[in-house]
Scaffold this active site. Structure first.
Site, PDB file in Angstrom:
ATOM      1  N   SER A   2       9.746  30.715  89.233  1.00 37.72           N
ATOM      2  CA  SER A   2      10.552  29.894  88.322  1.00 37.72           C
ATOM      3  C   SER A   2       9.694  29.100  87.352  1.00 37.72           C
ATOM      4  O   SER A   2       8.556  28.744  87.663  1.00 37.72           O
ATOM      5  CB  SER A   2      11.399  28.906  89.133  1.00 37.72           C
ATOM      6  OG  SER A   2      12.321  29.623  89.909  1.00 37.72           O
ATOM      7  N   GLY A  34      54.607  43.598  35.073  1.00 36.49           N
ATOM      8  CA  GLY A  34      55.615  44.067  36.007  1.00 36.49           C
ATOM      9  C   GLY A  34      55.138  45.247  36.834  1.00 36.49           C
ATOM     10  O   GLY A  34      54.148  45.908  36.495  1.00 36.49           O
ATOM     11  N   GLU A  78      67.323  43.584  41.098  1.00 37.59           N
ATOM     12  CA  GLU A  78      66.467  42.474  41.533  1.00 37.59           C
ATOM     13  C   GLU A  78      67.307  41.232  41.799  1.00 37.59           C
ATOM     14  O   GLU A  78      68.356  41.030  41.163  1.00 37.59           O
ATOM     15  CB  GLU A  78      65.413  42.180  40.455  1.00 37.59           C
ATOM     16  CG  GLU A  78      64.378  43.277  40.306  1.00 37.59           C
ATOM     17  CD  GLU A  78      63.633  43.540  41.605  1.00 37.59           C
ATOM     18  OE1 GLU A  78      62.966  42.630  42.111  1.00 37.59           O
ATOM     19  OE2 GLU A  78      63.746  44.664  42.137  1.00 37.59           O
ATOM     20  N   TYR A  98       6.639  34.427  70.138  1.00 31.08           N
ATOM     21  CA  TYR A  98       6.483  34.090  68.717  1.00 31.08           C
ATOM     22  C   TYR A  98       5.395  33.048  68.546  1.00 31.08           C
ATOM     23  O   TYR A  98       5.439  31.984  69.181  1.00 31.08           O
ATOM     24  CB  TYR A  98       7.832  33.556  68.222  1.00 31.08           C
ATOM     25  CG  TYR A  98       7.917  33.302  66.740  1.00 31.08           C
ATOM     26  CD1 TYR A  98       7.530  34.262  65.812  1.00 31.08           C
ATOM     27  CD2 TYR A  98       8.411  32.091  66.253  1.00 31.08           C
ATOM     28  CE1 TYR A  98       7.626  34.029  64.454  1.00 31.08           C
ATOM     29  CE2 TYR A  98       8.526  31.842  64.892  1.00 31.08           C
ATOM     30  CZ  TYR A  98       8.137  32.816  63.996  1.00 31.08           C
ATOM     31  OH  TYR A  98       8.243  32.581  62.652  1.00 31.08           O
ATOM     32  N   ALA A 158       5.289  29.994  90.614  1.00 31.49           N
ATOM     33  CA  ALA A 158       6.206  29.143  89.837  1.00 31.49           C
ATOM     34  C   ALA A 158       5.430  28.180  88.956  1.00 31.49           C
ATOM     35  O   ALA A 158       4.355  27.709  89.327  1.00 31.49           O
ATOM     36  CB  ALA A 158       7.119  28.371  90.786  1.00 31.49           C
ATOM     37  N   ASN A 162      51.574  36.329  50.764  1.00 28.23           N
ATOM     38  CA  ASN A 162      51.386  35.601  49.512  1.00 28.23           C
ATOM     39  C   ASN A 162      50.600  34.321  49.700  1.00 28.23           C
ATOM     40  O   ASN A 162      50.045  33.775  48.772  1.00 28.23           O
ATOM     41  CB  ASN A 162      52.746  35.262  48.890  1.00 28.23           C
ATOM     42  CG  ASN A 162      53.457  36.509  48.420  1.00 28.23           C
ATOM     43  OD1 ASN A 162      52.862  37.346  47.740  1.00 28.23           O
ATOM     44  ND2 ASN A 162      54.704  36.662  48.810  1.00 28.23           N
ATOM     45  N   ARG A 206      49.029  31.608  45.215  1.00 31.08           N
ATOM     46  CA  ARG A 206      49.416  30.819  46.388  1.00 31.08           C
ATOM     47  C   ARG A 206      48.419  30.906  47.549  1.00 31.08           C
ATOM     48  O   ARG A 206      48.522  30.169  48.516  1.00 31.08           O
ATOM     49  CB  ARG A 206      50.821  31.255  46.857  1.00 31.08           C
ATOM     50  CG  ARG A 206      51.912  30.669  45.985  1.00 31.08           C
ATOM     51  CD  ARG A 206      53.265  31.277  46.295  1.00 31.08           C
ATOM     52  NE  ARG A 206      53.374  32.642  45.785  1.00 31.08           N
ATOM     53  CZ  ARG A 206      54.363  33.477  46.077  1.00 31.08           C
ATOM     54  NH1 ARG A 206      55.323  33.092  46.896  1.00 31.08           N
ATOM     55  NH2 ARG A 206      54.391  34.691  45.561  1.00 31.08           N
TER      56      ARG A 206
HETATM   57  C1  UD1 Z   1      59.133  43.613  44.229  1.00 28.21           C
HETATM   58  C2  UD1 Z   1      60.314  44.544  43.929  1.00 28.21           C
HETATM   59  C3  UD1 Z   1      61.481  44.169  44.806  1.00 28.21           C
HETATM   60  C4  UD1 Z   1      61.073  44.259  46.257  1.00 28.21           C
HETATM   61  C5  UD1 Z   1      59.854  43.387  46.524  1.00 28.21           C
HETATM   62  C6  UD1 Z   1      59.325  43.629  47.921  1.00 28.21           C
HETATM   63  C7  UD1 Z   1      60.117  45.100  41.557  1.00 28.21           C
HETATM   64  C8  UD1 Z   1      60.588  44.834  40.193  1.00 28.21           C
HETATM   65  N1  UD1 Z   1      60.657  44.384  42.532  1.00 28.21           N
HETATM   66  O1  UD1 Z   1      59.551  42.306  43.863  1.00 28.21           O
HETATM   67  O2  UD1 Z   1      62.570  45.041  44.562  1.00 28.21           O
HETATM   68  O3  UD1 Z   1      62.162  43.855  47.087  1.00 28.21           O
HETATM   69  O4  UD1 Z   1      58.791  43.714  45.612  1.00 28.21           O
HETATM   70  O5  UD1 Z   1      58.295  42.731  48.183  1.00 28.21           O
HETATM   71  O6  UD1 Z   1      59.268  45.973  41.765  1.00 28.21           O
HETATM   72  N2  UD1 Z   1      52.043  43.670  40.810  1.00 28.21           N
HETATM   73  C9  UD1 Z   1      51.061  44.179  40.001  1.00 28.21           C
HETATM   74  N3  UD1 Z   1      51.206  44.077  38.655  1.00 28.21           N
HETATM   75  C10 UD1 Z   1      52.293  43.494  38.099  1.00 28.21           C
HETATM   76  C11 UD1 Z   1      53.286  42.991  38.938  1.00 28.21           C
HETATM   77  C12 UD1 Z   1      53.147  43.097  40.297  1.00 28.21           C
HETATM   78  O7  UD1 Z   1      50.046  44.702  40.465  1.00 28.21           O
HETATM   79  O8  UD1 Z   1      52.352  43.459  36.857  1.00 28.21           O
HETATM   80  C13 UD1 Z   1      51.869  43.778  42.272  1.00 28.21           C
HETATM   81  C14 UD1 Z   1      51.780  42.417  42.926  1.00 28.21           C
HETATM   82  O9  UD1 Z   1      50.431  42.012  43.042  1.00 28.21           O
HETATM   83  C15 UD1 Z   1      52.389  42.637  44.263  1.00 28.21           C
HETATM   84  C16 UD1 Z   1      53.412  43.740  44.007  1.00 28.21           C
HETATM   85  O10 UD1 Z   1      53.017  44.375  42.817  1.00 28.21           O
HETATM   86  O11 UD1 Z   1      51.466  43.118  45.185  1.00 28.21           O
HETATM   87  C17 UD1 Z   1      54.823  43.252  43.963  1.00 28.21           C
HETATM   88  O12 UD1 Z   1      54.944  42.355  42.885  1.00 28.21           O
HETATM   89  P1  UD1 Z   1      55.852  41.073  42.987  1.00 28.21           P
HETATM   90  O13 UD1 Z   1      55.782  40.359  41.695  1.00 28.21           O
HETATM   91  O14 UD1 Z   1      55.529  40.322  44.210  1.00 28.21           O
HETATM   92  O15 UD1 Z   1      57.281  41.733  43.121  1.00 28.21           O
HETATM   93  P2  UD1 Z   1      58.574  41.062  43.661  1.00 28.21           P
HETATM   94  O16 UD1 Z   1      59.137  40.200  42.620  1.00 28.21           O
HETATM   95  O17 UD1 Z   1      58.340  40.461  44.987  1.00 28.21           O
HETATM   96 CA    CA Z   2      56.594  40.103  46.390  1.00 32.71          CA
END
Ligand code: UD1
Ligand code: CA
Length: 452
Positions: A402, A78, A151, A384, A420, A224, A15
């Site tokens: 001046s 995740g 979640e 220069y 000047a 984001n 985004r």
């Molecule tokens: C996550 C939390 C949620 C919380 C929210 C706050 C989980 C499952 N959920 O949700 O409870 O309220 O953040 O903003 O943790 N990232 C990785 N690798 C991955 C997935 C994510 O590095 O595989 C990083 C993302 O770049 C980001 C952060 O982790 O910086 C959070 O990931 P995102 O997918 O935004 O989590 P949310 O669904 O917002």
């Molecule tokens: Ca998030």
């Protein structure tokens, strides 16, 4: 107990609509992830693990340090999976703090309070009460005690009403964390390995989960897209402005200042609107900065006045000086005490002695000006020749008329005067008058041209 920090930075950041990895987008000219790393360093973290996915090469080139270890997460499965990428490095007997590369404004004091409340057996969570909790993981409590996080997409109607939210920031010891991460499953609405599932795991082991909270919501907000990034930038700048005011500066409008680096200030400093400060800037006691100035890597002496629309970079300005309006002081320049430059005066690699003045429309490059020198309007040091830069020296008490051109290398002795409109290509000795211009002819009885 020692501390390591795992920073999640693997998200693609679609985004942002950018080829730059999301966490490299800047707040105050510094990548978001660097703000997070700075916080980790303030906590004296022994090791900092940056979990990256996209743009690893760019990330490693921009963000550096002996205390950093980059860990790749090849597929974004995740948040739990992301933290688990660091598991091989984590020690059993250390605290592990999880932070986010796109959440740059968390205060060190907030993180300290999270560390403070961590039970010996269990973990601590940073949570926040939000009037609109949509999208966030909800903190599920039974008799006040945290028992898990659900979640948004997995929550039932009752749970969706909870407005205590997960910020994502948490602290656990290495041994527990590695065990809990190893047992995660992805059987949930998003098919992801949720970091948040470790909370229930901790509870099921009969261990305690304590919570801490940020002072303000902005501390736990992420960016984001560029709209959110701009909101974080403003919040950060307001924080900077408040710190300056607390330190004794008067700001005409704390909403119209940008600090993209470090500032050190004395008291009774006044700053008008729309100024930008970059790099390291020192403003001594009693300094006044007019509107629309840009100051980078410079120091300004006591009671000096920088008038509106002045740009200063890489320079040292002494006490009781004035510069501007519309002056430009470029790197390696020095103004000694009581000196003055005025409108449309540019200095580069130039030292102006104490009490010397250059009031209008002048270029001084590669020049050493002594004390109490007066440089007339429109003076140009011709430094220069198209290939080489040459030096001009103007000694104490000299007076440059001046609209003179001083063709470097050239020397103007102390007490000398340049008439000047002169083009000075040969040295002028002590107390001499040099006049180098076409002779004036006055033609009597001159008839003005008439229209044919
Ligand atoms: C996550 C939390 C949620 C919380 C929210 C706050 C989980 C499952 N959920 O949700 O409870 O309220 O953040 O903003 O943790 N990232 C990785 N690798 C991955 C997935 C994510 O590095 O595989 C990083 C993302 O770049 C980001 C952060 O982790 O910086 C959070 O990931 P995102 O997918 O935004 O989590 P949310 O669904 O917002
Ligand atoms: Ca998030």
């Amino acid at each position: 107990m020692s501390l390591s920090v795992v920073i999640l930075a693997a998200g693609k950041g679609t985004r942002m609509r950018s080829s730059l990895p999301k966490v490299l987008h800047p707040i105050a000219d510094k990548p978001m992830v660097s703000h997070v790393i700075d916080a980790a360093r303030h906590l004296n973290a022994e090791n900092i693990y940056v979990v990256y996915g996209f743009g690893g090469d760019v990330l490693k080139a921009v963000v550096t340090g002996d205390d950093l270890t980059f860990v790749e997460q090849k597929e974004q499965l995740g948040t739990g999976h992301a933290v688990d990428m660091a598991s091989p490095y984590l020690k059993d007997d250390e605290n592990v703090l999880v932070l986010y590369g796109d959440v740059p404004l968390t205060k060190v004091s907030t993180l300290e309070s999270l560390i403070e409340v961590k039970p010996d057996q269990g973990m601590s969570l940073l949570t926040v009460h939000l009037s609109n909790p949509t999208g966030y993981g909800r903190i599920v409590r039974e008799n006040q005690t945290v028992v898990g996080i659900v979640e948004q997409k997995d929550a039932n109607e009752e749970q969706l009403k909870i407005n205590e939210c997960n910020t994502g920031i948490l602290l656990a010891n290495g041994k527990d964390l590695k065990r809990w991460l190893g047992n995660l499953s992805n059987e949930n609405a998003q098919g992801e390995y949720y970091l948040t599932d470790i909370i229930a795991a901790c509870h099921h082991e009969g261990k305690e989960i304590t919570t801490a909270h940020p002072e303000t919501e902005i501390e736990v907000e992420g960016a984001n897209n560029r709209v959110q990034l701009a909101a974080l930038e403003r919040a950060f700048q307001l924080r900077n402005a408040e710190a300056l005011m607390i330190a004794g500066a008067s700001l005409r409008d704390p909403n119209r200042i940008d600090i993209r680096g470090k500032m050190m200030i004395g008291q009774e400093v006044q700053i008008d609107i729309n100024c930008i400060f970059e790099g390291e800037v020192v403003l001594a006691h009693g300094v006044t900065i007019g509107a629309n100035c840009i100051l980078k890597d410079c120091s300004i002496g006591e009671n000096t006045v920088i008038k509106p629309n002045t740009i200063i970079e890489g320079a040292v300005i002494g006490d009781n000086c004035s510069a501007g309006p519309f002056a430009r002081i470029r790197p390696d320049s020095v103004m000694n005490e009581n000196s003055h430059i005025g409108n449309f005066v540019e200095m580069k690699k130039t030292t102006l002695g104490s009490g010397s003045k250059s009031g209008h429309l002048t270029y001084l490059g590669n020049t050493t000006v002594g004390n109490n020198v007066n440089i007339g309007a429109g003076t140009i040091t011709c430094n220069y020749d198209g290939v080489n830069k040459s030096h001009t020296t103007i000694d104490d008490n000299a007076f440059i008329g001046s609209n003179s051109s001083l063709v470097a290398p050239v020397f103007i002795g102390s007490g000398a005067t340049v008439g000047a409109g002169s083009v000075i290509a040969k040295d002028v000795e002590v107390d001499e008058l040099a006049v180098a211009r076409g002779k004036q002819r006055n033609i009597a009885g001159w008839k003005k041209p008439t229209k044919k």
